[in-house]
Motif scaffolding. Structure first.
Motif, PDB file in Angstrom:
ATOM      1  N   ILE A  17       0.843  -1.200   0.000  1.00 39.77           N
ATOM      2  CA  ILE A  17       0.000   0.000   0.000  1.00 39.77           C
ATOM      3  C   ILE A  17       0.877   1.249   0.000  1.00 39.77           C
ATOM      4  O   ILE A  17       0.578   2.225  -0.704  1.00 39.77           O
ATOM      5  CB  ILE A  17      -0.973  -0.022   1.187  1.00 39.77           C
ATOM      6  N   ALA A  18       1.970   1.225   0.747  1.00 40.73           N
ATOM      7  CA  ALA A  18       2.895   2.366   0.744  1.00 40.73           C
ATOM      8  C   ALA A  18       3.523   2.559  -0.633  1.00 40.73           C
ATOM      9  O   ALA A  18       3.686   3.693  -1.102  1.00 40.73           O
ATOM     10  CB  ALA A  18       3.974   2.165   1.802  1.00 40.73           C
ATOM     11  N   THR A  19       3.862   1.464  -1.302  1.00 38.40           N
ATOM     12  CA  THR A  19       4.422   1.546  -2.652  1.00 38.40           C
ATOM     13  C   THR A  19       3.415   2.167  -3.618  1.00 38.40           C
ATOM     14  O   THR A  19       3.754   3.071  -4.384  1.00 38.40           O
ATOM     15  CB  THR A  19       4.826   0.141  -3.151  1.00 38.40           C
ATOM     16  N   GLY A  20       2.180   1.678  -3.577  1.00 40.59           N
ATOM     17  CA  GLY A  20       1.141   2.236  -4.442  1.00 40.59           C
ATOM     18  C   GLY A  20       0.901   3.704  -4.153  1.00 40.59           C
ATOM     19  O   GLY A  20       0.779   4.526  -5.066  1.00 40.59           O
ATOM     20  N   GLY A  21       0.853   4.055  -2.877  1.00 45.56           N
ATOM     21  CA  GLY A  21       0.658   5.458  -2.514  1.00 45.56           C
ATOM     22  C   GLY A  21       1.795   6.341  -2.981  1.00 45.56           C
ATOM     23  O   GLY A  21       1.583   7.449  -3.483  1.00 45.56           O
ATOM     24  N   ALA A  22       3.040   5.853  -2.838  1.00 44.86           N
ATOM     25  CA  ALA A  22       4.195   6.639  -3.282  1.00 44.86           C
ATOM     26  C   ALA A  22       4.176   6.852  -4.794  1.00 44.86           C
ATOM     27  O   ALA A  22       4.530   7.929  -5.285  1.00 44.86           O
ATOM     28  CB  ALA A  22       5.489   5.951  -2.858  1.00 44.86           C
ATOM     29  N   LEU A  23       3.739   5.830  -5.539  1.00 54.54           N
ATOM     30  CA  LEU A  23       3.650   5.983  -6.998  1.00 54.54           C
ATOM     31  C   LEU A  23       2.547   6.979  -7.377  1.00 54.54           C
ATOM     32  O   LEU A  23       2.726   7.779  -8.302  1.00 54.54           O
ATOM     33  CB  LEU A  23       3.418   4.625  -7.651  1.00 54.54           C
ATOM     34  N   VAL A  24       1.436   6.937  -6.665  1.00 54.31           N
ATOM     35  CA  VAL A  24       0.388   7.942  -6.892  1.00 54.31           C
ATOM     36  C   VAL A  24       0.939   9.330  -6.570  1.00 54.31           C
ATOM     37  O   VAL A  24       0.696  10.294  -7.309  1.00 54.31           O
ATOM     38  CB  VAL A  24      -0.873   7.621  -6.053  1.00 54.31           C
ATOM     39  N   GLY A  25       1.687   9.432  -5.489  1.00 52.54           N
ATOM     40  CA  GLY A  25       2.292  10.712  -5.126  1.00 52.54           C
ATOM     41  C   GLY A  25       3.232  11.239  -6.192  1.00 52.54           C
ATOM     42  O   GLY A  25       3.266  12.448  -6.466  1.00 52.54           O
ATOM     43  N   LEU A  26       3.998  10.346  -6.820  1.00 59.04           N
ATOM     44  CA  LEU A  26       4.884  10.771  -7.916  1.00 59.04           C
ATOM     45  C   LEU A  26       4.084  11.323  -9.096  1.00 59.04           C
ATOM     46  O   LEU A  26       4.484  12.312  -9.721  1.00 59.04           O
ATOM     47  CB  LEU A  26       5.752   9.602  -8.379  1.00 59.04           C
ATOM     48  N   LEU A  47       3.762  14.344  -1.020  1.00 60.19           N
ATOM     49  CA  LEU A  47       3.325  13.866   0.286  1.00 60.19           C
ATOM     50  C   LEU A  47       1.802  13.736   0.344  1.00 60.19           C
ATOM     51  O   LEU A  47       1.265  12.704   0.775  1.00 60.19           O
ATOM     52  CB  LEU A  47       3.827  14.807   1.391  1.00 60.19           C
ATOM     53  N   ALA A  48       1.090  14.766  -0.119  1.00 56.88           N
ATOM     54  CA  ALA A  48      -0.375  14.714  -0.113  1.00 56.88           C
ATOM     55  C   ALA A  48      -0.884  13.614  -1.040  1.00 56.88           C
ATOM     56  O   ALA A  48      -1.816  12.877  -0.691  1.00 56.88           O
ATOM     57  CB  ALA A  48      -0.940  16.069  -0.527  1.00 56.88           C
ATOM     58  N   THR A  68      -0.550  -0.677 -13.874  1.00 55.44           N
ATOM     59  CA  THR A  68       0.894  -0.698 -13.643  1.00 55.44           C
ATOM     60  C   THR A  68       1.213  -0.558 -12.154  1.00 55.44           C
ATOM     61  O   THR A  68       2.070  -1.269 -11.617  1.00 55.44           O
ATOM     62  CB  THR A  68       1.573   0.427 -14.443  1.00 55.44           C
ATOM     63  N   ILE A  69       0.523   0.353 -11.487  1.00 52.99           N
ATOM     64  CA  ILE A  69       0.724   0.533 -10.049  1.00 52.99           C
ATOM     65  C   ILE A  69       0.311  -0.729  -9.296  1.00 52.99           C
ATOM     66  O   ILE A  69       0.994  -1.175  -8.370  1.00 52.99           O
ATOM     67  CB  ILE A  69      -0.044   1.766  -9.539  1.00 52.99           C
ATOM     68  N   ALA A  70      -0.804  -1.338  -9.697  1.00 53.72           N
ATOM     69  CA  ALA A  70      -1.268  -2.564  -9.042  1.00 53.72           C
ATOM     70  C   ALA A  70      -0.259  -3.700  -9.214  1.00 53.72           C
ATOM     71  O   ALA A  70      -0.042  -4.490  -8.284  1.00 53.72           O
ATOM     72  CB  ALA A  70      -2.636  -2.971  -9.589  1.00 53.72           C
ATOM     73  N   LEU A  71       0.363  -3.774 -10.388  1.00 48.27           N
ATOM     74  CA  LEU A  71       1.392  -4.799 -10.595  1.00 48.27           C
ATOM     75  C   LEU A  71       2.604  -4.572  -9.693  1.00 48.27           C
ATOM     76  O   LEU A  71       3.172  -5.527  -9.145  1.00 48.27           O
ATOM     77  CB  LEU A  71       1.826  -4.824 -12.058  1.00 48.27           C
TER      78      LEU A  71
END
Length: 138
Positions: free
Chosen positions: A8-17, A39-40, A124-127
């Motif tokens: 979940i942290a990985t997915g969130g960080a990619l969304v943040g990017l 961060l947001a 891609t994020i889910a993978l």
């Protein structure tokens, strides 16, 4: 349990990017603004992933559909559905603007195209999340 948190942290960080890239593209290239956008975006992405995809993934996990294809389809499907609903006023159930038929058709085509692009990004994020959660521990 720990791996799911990392996923979940990985997915969130990619969304943040992605959010930070959109802010940079909008001309707000100051380092502080980009960091706050990242961060947001990360925090909101983690909340959205846990709230929207978490229950669906638990059901899929229970029935044994937990491979990379299931992860990609789940991520893409959820994002496609949510963004299409958001762009079409709840698939037209919340009323339609007083546009002519041609404008309404173009609005739907645009919504479908945008949602497909975002669904590809979500897959891609889910993978990436699947890879973090189900990596082999040697």
């Amino acid at each position: 349990m720990q791996r799911s948190g990392f996923a979940i942290a990985t997915g969130g960080a990619l969304v943040g990017l992605i959010v930070a890239a959109l802010v940079a593209n909008g001309g707000k290239g100051a380092l502080g603004a980009l960091f706050l956008a990242w961060l947001a975006g990360t925090l909101m992405g983690m909340i959205a992933i846990a709230a929207c995809a978490g229950p669906v993934w638990l059901i899929l996990h229970r029935i044994g559909a937990r491979g990379p294809v299931a992860a990609a389809i789940t991520g893409a499907g959820i994002v496609f559905f949510l963004f299409l609903a958001a762009q079409t006023r709840g698939f037209g159930l919340l009323g339609t603007p007083s546009d002519d038929t041609q404008t309404l058709v173009y609005r739907w085509i645009s919504a479908l195209a945008t949602s497909l692009i975002l669904a590809g990004i979500a897959a891609t994020i889910a993978l990436a999340m699947w890879r973090v959660a189900y990596r082999r521990s040697d």
